[in-house]
Design a protein around this motif. Structure first.
Motif, PDB file in Angstrom:
ATOM      1  N   GLY A 286       0.787  -1.146  -0.134  1.00 31.72           N
ATOM      2  CA  GLY A 286       0.033   0.032  -0.053  1.00 31.72           C
ATOM      3  C   GLY A 286       0.811   1.131   0.111  1.00 31.72           C
ATOM      4  N   ARG A 287       0.176   2.286   0.576  1.00 35.17           N
ATOM      5  CA  ARG A 287       0.893   3.578   0.436  1.00 35.17           C
ATOM      6  C   ARG A 287       1.917   3.788   1.798  1.00 35.17           C
ATOM      7  N   SER A 288       3.170   3.233   1.597  1.00 31.68           N
ATOM      8  CA  SER A 288       3.948   3.003   2.673  1.00 31.68           C
ATOM      9  C   SER A 288       5.232   3.505   2.079  1.00 31.68           C
ATOM     10  N   THR A 289       6.174   3.938   3.222  1.00 32.44           N
ATOM     11  CA  THR A 289       7.720   4.447   2.615  1.00 32.44           C
ATOM     12  C   THR A 289       8.627   3.468   3.181  1.00 32.44           C
ATOM     13  N   GLY A 290       8.232   2.344   3.746  1.00 30.74           N
ATOM     14  CA  GLY A 290       9.109   1.184   4.406  1.00 30.74           C
ATOM     15  C   GLY A 290       8.232   0.269   5.232  1.00 30.74           C
ATOM     16  N   THR A 291       8.838  -0.678   5.855  1.00 29.06           N
ATOM     17  CA  THR A 291       8.412  -2.085   6.355  1.00 29.06           C
ATOM     18  C   THR A 291       7.857  -1.368   7.738  1.00 29.06           C
ATOM     19  N   HIS A 292       6.407  -1.481   8.156  1.00 26.59           N
ATOM     20  CA  HIS A 292       5.907  -0.936   9.482  1.00 26.59           C
ATOM     21  C   HIS A 292       4.360  -1.574   9.363  1.00 26.59           C
ATOM     22  N   LEU A 293       4.025  -1.563  10.648  1.00 28.56           N
ATOM     23  CA  LEU A 293       2.334  -1.833  10.798  1.00 28.56           C
ATOM     24  C   LEU A 293       1.908  -0.418  11.154  1.00 28.56           C
ATOM     25  N   HIS A 294       0.698  -0.225  10.647  1.00 28.45           N
ATOM     26  CA  HIS A 294      -0.163   0.871  10.888  1.00 28.45           C
ATOM     27  C   HIS A 294      -1.374   0.363  11.547  1.00 28.45           C
ATOM     28  N   TYR A 295      -1.431   0.835  12.723  1.00 27.68           N
ATOM     29  CA  TYR A 295      -2.595   0.201  13.626  1.00 27.68           C
ATOM     30  C   TYR A 295      -3.470   1.328  14.205  1.00 27.68           C
ATOM     31  N   GLU A 296      -4.599   1.019  14.081  1.00 22.85           N
ATOM     32  CA  GLU A 296      -5.718   2.011  14.428  1.00 22.85           C
ATOM     33  C   GLU A 296      -6.745   1.375  15.362  1.00 22.85           C
ATOM     34  N   VAL A 297      -7.388   2.176  16.220  1.00 16.88           N
ATOM     35  CA  VAL A 297      -8.622   1.904  17.232  1.00 16.88           C
ATOM     36  C   VAL A 297      -9.564   2.748  16.856  1.00 16.88           C
ATOM     37  N   HIS A 298     -10.876   2.281  16.932  1.00 16.02           N
ATOM     38  CA  HIS A 298     -12.075   3.203  16.533  1.00 16.02           C
ATOM     39  C   HIS A 298     -13.051   2.892  17.759  1.00 16.02           C
ATOM     40  N   VAL A 299     -13.534   3.958  18.293  1.00 20.81           N
ATOM     41  CA  VAL A 299     -14.757   3.968  19.330  1.00 20.81           C
ATOM     42  C   VAL A 299     -15.876   4.505  18.721  1.00 20.81           C
ATOM     43  N   GLY A 300     -16.827   3.849  18.594  1.00 18.82           N
ATOM     44  CA  GLY A 300     -18.302   4.308  17.893  1.00 18.82           C
ATOM     45  C   GLY A 300     -17.981   4.766  16.618  1.00 18.82           C
ATOM     46  N   GLY A 301     -16.957   4.168  15.891  1.00 21.76           N
ATOM     47  CA  GLY A 301     -16.648   4.737  14.487  1.00 21.76           C
ATOM     48  C   GLY A 301     -15.664   5.925  14.341  1.00 21.76           C
ATOM     49  N   ARG A 302     -15.142   6.241  15.565  1.00 19.58           N
ATOM     50  CA  ARG A 302     -14.231   7.662  15.690  1.00 19.58           C
ATOM     51  C   ARG A 302     -12.831   7.083  16.201  1.00 19.58           C
ATOM     52  N   PRO A 303     -11.739   7.495  15.352  1.00 16.39           N
ATOM     53  CA  PRO A 303     -10.397   7.089  15.530  1.00 16.39           C
ATOM     54  C   PRO A 303     -10.024   7.886  16.822  1.00 16.39           C
ATOM     55  N   VAL A 304      -9.508   6.803  17.699  1.00 18.51           N
ATOM     56  CA  VAL A 304      -8.907   7.391  18.771  1.00 18.51           C
ATOM     57  C   VAL A 304      -7.268   7.098  19.024  1.00 18.51           C
ATOM     58  N   ASN A 305      -6.458   7.527  19.955  1.00 20.96           N
ATOM     59  CA  ASN A 305      -5.130   7.209  19.980  1.00 20.96           C
ATOM     60  C   ASN A 305      -4.964   6.002  20.713  1.00 20.96           C
ATOM     61  N   PRO A 306      -4.376   4.810  19.675  1.00 22.39           N
ATOM     62  CA  PRO A 306      -4.116   3.560  20.473  1.00 22.39           C
ATOM     63  C   PRO A 306      -3.382   3.363  21.524  1.00 22.39           C
ATOM     64  N   MET A 307      -2.469   4.233  21.696  1.00 19.60           N
ATOM     65  CA  MET A 307      -1.531   4.137  22.774  1.00 19.60           C
ATOM     66  C   MET A 307      -2.126   4.537  24.208  1.00 19.60           C
ATOM     67  N   THR A 308      -3.583   4.871  24.141  1.00 18.40           N
ATOM     68  CA  THR A 308      -4.212   5.295  25.143  1.00 18.40           C
ATOM     69  C   THR A 308      -4.771   3.896  25.739  1.00 18.40           C
ATOM     70  N   PHE A 309      -5.041   2.987  25.026  1.00 19.40           N
ATOM     71  CA  PHE A 309      -5.443   1.687  25.481  1.00 19.40           C
ATOM     72  C   PHE A 309      -4.017   0.994  25.838  1.00 19.40           C
ATOM     73  N   ILE A 310      -3.080   0.912  25.040  1.00 13.91           N
ATOM     74  CA  ILE A 310      -1.917   0.297  25.462  1.00 13.91           C
ATOM     75  C   ILE A 310      -1.352   0.633  26.778  1.00 13.91           C
ATOM     76  N   LYS A 311      -1.228   2.031  27.044  1.00 18.96           N
ATOM     77  CA  LYS A 311      -0.608   2.369  28.302  1.00 18.96           C
ATOM     78  C   LYS A 311      -1.515   2.212  29.528  1.00 18.96           C
ATOM     79  N   ALA A 312      -2.888   2.281  29.313  1.00 21.64           N
ATOM     80  CA  ALA A 312      -3.693   2.087  30.244  1.00 21.64           C
ATOM     81  C   ALA A 312      -3.615   0.672  30.860  1.00 21.64           C
ATOM     82  N   ALA A 313      -3.226  -0.273  29.952  1.00 21.97           N
ATOM     83  CA  ALA A 313      -2.999  -1.567  30.482  1.00 21.97           C
ATOM     84  C   ALA A 313      -1.705  -2.006  30.938  1.00 21.97           C
TER      85      ALA A 313
END
Length: 440
Positions: free
Chosen positions: A409-436
């Motif tokens: 896809g539209r990428s400049t190098g090997t990586h993972l693009h990770y998203e979290v949606h709450v009620g259809g709205r994107p939020v910061n995934p690190m909020t969940f990772i750090k909370a746990a």
């Protein structure tokens, strides 16, 4: 001067690296390549640098692998300790609940025994009063009989023979009556003494029952205090985790209870008040059971929410965060709706929570992409994969392999693009990772 210096350097190098010739023979001619000392020095330096770089890169990769393995083992150990702690608390809860039930039964038996003793004591008091009344009557009758006997003896001394015989017969009858009354009086006195002794023993038994009741109440209070402390200590990090993730714990638990389908169901009060007002111990016991039920619901919600890391091995580095950034292709500000993890090509990507795969394939911009729908209106997206290991409609659990890191896809190098949606709205995934981070 420069020529002389160059000559000296060349002479010095020739001592250690004499000129070499490499002959190349073909069918029509023979050629050679001259390797001068300076050329040999450059080749040696370049080869040494290459070997050094290879050694350092291998060491870095090895250390990263060991660190990733250590983090993974530590995460497994922490999860195992958490599960073991939950199991221990559950067992302790069941044990304490059984002890509370048995203690309540013993207390009820003690109350019944006290009630029976009080009944016997009241009956003995009534009997004692009746005996005292009877003794008073007997004593009055005895006094009157003695007086009549003395009068009869006096009349017998002054009367004639016929009259005397009659009076003597009356005296004998009176004496017999006195003996019967004396015997009855003695029996009544003995019964009175037995009733007094029984009343004293009953009072001692009541005092012992009251002491046992106080000891039981103190023990129950200590047990309840330990259980309440355990529930509080276990609940605080879970409650904090959901709040830091921007999720309302109360609304979350309502949704879990509505959709709960596991065996057993939520905990219910084990102590029945039978329509009467609950005692303080019953209130505390039911509050503890509610706490355990809330903790169990939290555990179910945590499994179904994306609180884990999509690359649990730890072999990655964060290259781009959530929010506005400069577009890597065309420049200018643009919203980045997820976070980017850079790592080795083919790094395993894991599902961060239980859910259902709703998309699995090529998507413009994301390349090979997997999208998973979770409970509570949550969705996660994993983009730029090299391989996809799941299909649409498939049920996945936390930690299941869903794909490999890539550069599609539209990428400049090997990586993972990770998203979290709450009620259809994107939020910061690190909020969940750090909370746990302090729970799992």
């Amino acid at each position: 001067m420069l020529t002389r210096l160059a000559y000296r350097i060349h002479t010095t190098l020739e001592r250690y690296l004499p000129e070499q010739r490499l002959f190349l023979k073909s069918e029509h001619a023979t050629r050679f390549v001259r390797l001068r000392p300076a050329t040999q020095l450059l080749l040696l330096v370049g080869g040494g640098a290459l070997i050094t770089w290879t050694f350092l890169a291998s060491s870095i990769l090895l250390m990263a692998g060991l660190s990733a393995g250590s983090d993974r083992d530590q995460a497994r150990v922490q999860q195992a300790l958490f599960e073991e702690r939950l199991i221990s608390l559950s067992s302790d809860r069941d044990l304490r609940a059984d002890e509370a039930v048995r203690a309540q039964e013993r207390f009820n038996l003690a109350l019944d025994e006290v009630s029976r003793m009080q009944t016997r004591l009241l009956a003995s008091e009534d009997r004692r009063k009746e005996l005292e009344t009877g003794i008073d009557v007997i004593q009055n009758t005895l006094r009157r009989t003695i007086k009549e006997r003395d009068e009869a003896r006096a009349l017998a001394a002054n009367a004639n023979t016929t009259t005397a015989a009659t009076e003597v017969s009356r005296v004998k009858d009176t004496v017999a009556t006195l003996e019967i009354m004396s015997s009855a009086l003695g029996q009544a006195a003995r019964e009175r003494d037995e009733m007094v002794k029984l009343a004293d023993e009953t009072r001692e038994d009541m005092a012992e029952v009251l002491r046992s009741k106080e000891e039981l109440e103190l023990r129950n209070d200590a047990i309840f205090a330990r259980l309440e402390e355990a529930v509080t200590v276990s609940m605080e990090p879970l409650d904090k985790m959901f709040r830091e993730a921007g999720m309302s714990p109360d609304d979350l638990l309502k949704q879990v209870r509505r959709g709960y389908s596991g065996q057993g169901g939520p905990l219910t009060p084990i102590i029945s008040t039978k329509g009467t007002a609950p005692t303080p111990d019953e209130i505390r016991a039911n509050a503890i059971l509610e706490g355990f039920d809330r903790m169990n619901m939290y555990r179910l919600a945590a499994v179904k929410s994306p609180f884990s890391n999509p690359i649990p091995s730890g072999a990655y580095r964060l290259t781009s965060g959530f929010g506005y950034r400069s577009d890597p292709f065309h420049g200018g500000g643009r919203m980045h709706e997820g976070i980017d993890f850079a790592g080795s090509y083919g790094t395993p990507i894991k599902a961060t929570a239980d859910g259902t795969v709703v998309k699995a394939g090529w998507s413009s911009g994301y390349g090979r992409m997997v999208q998973i729908r979770h409970d509570f209106g949550l969705e996660t997206l994993y983009g730029h994969l090299s391989e996809i290991h799941v299909s649409v409609g498939q049920k996945v659990s936390r930690g299941d392999l869903i794909g490999d890191m890539g550069n599609s896809g539209r990428s400049t190098g090997t990586h993972l693009h990770y998203e979290v949606h709450v009620g259809g709205r994107p939020v910061n995934p690190m909020t969940f990772i750090k909370a746990a981070s302090n729970v799992f």
